[in-house]
Design a protein around this motif. Structure first.
Motif, PDB file in Angstrom:
ATOM      1  N   ASP A 174       3.314   1.776  -1.828  1.00  0.00           N
ATOM      2  CA  ASP A 174       3.719   2.108  -3.208  1.00  0.00           C
ATOM      3  C   ASP A 174       2.595   2.767  -3.993  1.00  0.00           C
ATOM      4  N   PHE A 175       1.403   2.739  -3.419  1.00  0.00           N
ATOM      5  CA  PHE A 175       0.245   3.232  -4.159  1.00  0.00           C
ATOM      6  C   PHE A 175       0.347   4.741  -4.361  1.00  0.00           C
ATOM      7  N   ARG A 176       0.159   5.180  -5.587  1.00  0.00           N
ATOM      8  CA  ARG A 176       0.121   6.608  -5.888  1.00  0.00           C
ATOM      9  C   ARG A 176      -1.313   6.979  -6.215  1.00  0.00           C
ATOM     10  N   MET A 177      -1.840   7.893  -5.444  1.00  0.00           N
ATOM     11  CA  MET A 177      -3.260   8.233  -5.576  1.00  0.00           C
ATOM     12  C   MET A 177      -3.643   8.616  -7.009  1.00  0.00           C
ATOM     13  N   GLN A 178      -2.723   9.308  -7.703  1.00  0.00           N
ATOM     14  CA  GLN A 178      -3.092   9.816  -9.023  1.00  0.00           C
ATOM     15  C   GLN A 178      -3.269   8.704 -10.051  1.00  0.00           C
ATOM     16  N   PHE A 200      -6.992   3.682  -7.794  1.00  0.00           N
ATOM     17  CA  PHE A 200      -6.859   2.432  -7.047  1.00  0.00           C
ATOM     18  C   PHE A 200      -7.141   1.221  -7.937  1.00  0.00           C
ATOM     19  N   ILE A 243       0.829  -1.204   0.000  1.00  0.00           N
ATOM     20  CA  ILE A 243       0.000   0.000   0.000  1.00  0.00           C
ATOM     21  C   ILE A 243       0.866   1.257   0.000  1.00  0.00           C
TER      22      ILE A 243
END
Lengths: 252, 166
Positions: free
Chosen positions: B45-49, B52, B43
């Motif tokens: 590493d997740f980039r909001m832009q 999801f 999680i």
């Protein structure tokens, strides 16, 4: 006129061709229309490939299948996880905690939130005042970095609590420290106009209060309920918020 | 939103994607679970832009690719699966078989694509991702991704054209 290939027609079919005139060109040409229709018919055949049906509660089944694995997935393989307390007392954690407390105190000082100055009486939005008092200091970045460190510690504490919610008065003291830090960060976030972050930290407080004042004397049922809350919601949200803090373009 | 809610919301779609990528029902179930566990771990590493859904698709595709690579290694030491051999052989002469199962024919054709071609086409055709998004999901250049889609479409058309006329 440029030759229209089947690749062009494929891009047109998927709405990705760069030439906005291509659709009209295909419509005008019987040959292109025939080719496009053939391609469309063939690709539409793929839609007949229906995946096996899963029950409506499939998501719940998946969750049940992974729930217990999520927590263990966080753990370093070789760690002797006797209890969440034992790890909290490891030097790595203690140093981080001490550093965090120093940052909290520093931040409170720099934002004009010293004990001698009642927090309640300080007007909101005092960024300019702070900036004027400490020229060149990026208080926003400091707050973000400090809260990020706080959330990383909290992530560790909650992870361990979710695995083994044994508690003692020492653990309660540690939770009390985290609660105090959490409140200071929340106030600092409010003062800097970071309302989403402040709301999030406020939402953490009830659990921290329980960890600080209730957990060491709570019934197994209460501990189970707290564990469930941590597993189902809080851990993930702490991680996501921490990630958001590390992305400067996201407004918190 | 809590992670549990994300699992509830995305499980069905992830299963469909996993199944289309690997062609095996039980394996798809395993891929979904493993992908969610990886998502939990990664999680950070997740980039909001990036969105999801795209991020989950990337993890699902990578998990499915890992599964397919393992399967390929296993099959190197075994004889080819009779079922797939049969389907692949059948796909060459669909007009001669009045009992053609279109679904199986299509599935066999898809499984004859390379893993990258199949993933690119599935993400474009069924999931509606743009070429640019697919390139990010598959960690390819846009040009390479576009070529993968083109190759996949060409191969699928060869297999599916006879089915259109029957």
């Amino acid at each position: 006129m440029k030759h229209i290939t089947d690749d062009d027609l494929t891009l047109l079919y998927y709405g990705e061709h760069e030439n906005p005139e291509l659709a009209a060109e295909v419509a005008r040409s019987p040959e292109l229309s025939r080719r496009f229709e053939a391609l469309s018919s063939e690709l539409l055949r793929m839609d007949e490939l229906m995946p096996p049906v899963r029950a409506d509660n499939y998501g719940s089944d998946v969750w049940r299948g992974i729930e217990s694995k999520l927590i263990s997935a966080d753990l370093p393989a070789a760690s002797p996880w006797k209890s969440w307390l034992s790890t909290m007392l490891q030097p790595r954690f203690s140093l981080a905690g001490a550093a965090s407390l120093v940052l909290v105190a520093s931040l409170a000082f720099m934002l004009g939130r010293q004990a001698s100055q009642p927090i309640e009486l300080t007007p909101a939005g005092s960024d300019t005042q702070t900036a004027a008092a400490y020229p060149g200091l990026d208080t926003e970045r400091l707050l973000t970095a400090s809260v990020s460190g706080h959330l990383e510690q909290l992530n560790l504490v909650l992870t361990q609590f979710a695995i083994q919610p044994q508690t003692s008065s020492t653990e309660a003291e540690r939770a009390t420290d985290m609660l105090v830090a959490n409140r200071l960060y929340r106030k600092a976030a409010e003062d800097q106009g970071k309302h989403q972050l402040a709301r999030f930290l406020a939402e953490l407080e009830p659990l921290l209060i329980e960890l600080a004042y209730e957990a060491h004397k709570a019934s197994p049922e209460t501990l189970n309920r707290m564990q469930q809350e941590v597993r189902d919601s809080l851990l993930f949200r702490v991680r996501v918020m921490n990630q958001q803090l590390k992305q400067p373009q996201i407004s918190t | 939103m809590a992670f549990r809610e994300l699992v509830l919301e995305h499980s069905h779609a992830m299963f469909r994607l996993a199944w289309r990528l690997c062609g095996d029902e039980n394996a798809a179930d395993d891929i979904v679970q493993e992908a969610f566990i990886k998502a939990w771990r990664k999680i950070g590493d997740f980039r909001m832009q990036s969105g999801f859904r795209s991020w989950l698709h990337r993890i699902t595709v990578n998990t499915a690719m890992d599964y397919l690579r393992k399967q390929a290694r296993v099959k190197q030491h075994e004889t080819a699966a009779p079922e797939l051999e049969c389907l692949a052989a059948g796909s060459s002469h669909p007009k001669h078989d009045v009992q053609i199962d279109v679904q199986e024919q299509t599935r066999a054709a898809m499984m004859n694509l390379s893993d990258t071609e199949r993933a690119a086409l599935m993400l474009r055709h069924f999931e509606g991702h743009s070429i640019k998004e697919i390139a990010q999901i598959l960690d390819l250049s846009s040009s390479a991704c576009k070529q993968a889609v083109f190759r996949a479409v060409k191969k699928m058309r060869i297999e599916l054209a006879p089915l259109v006329t029957t």
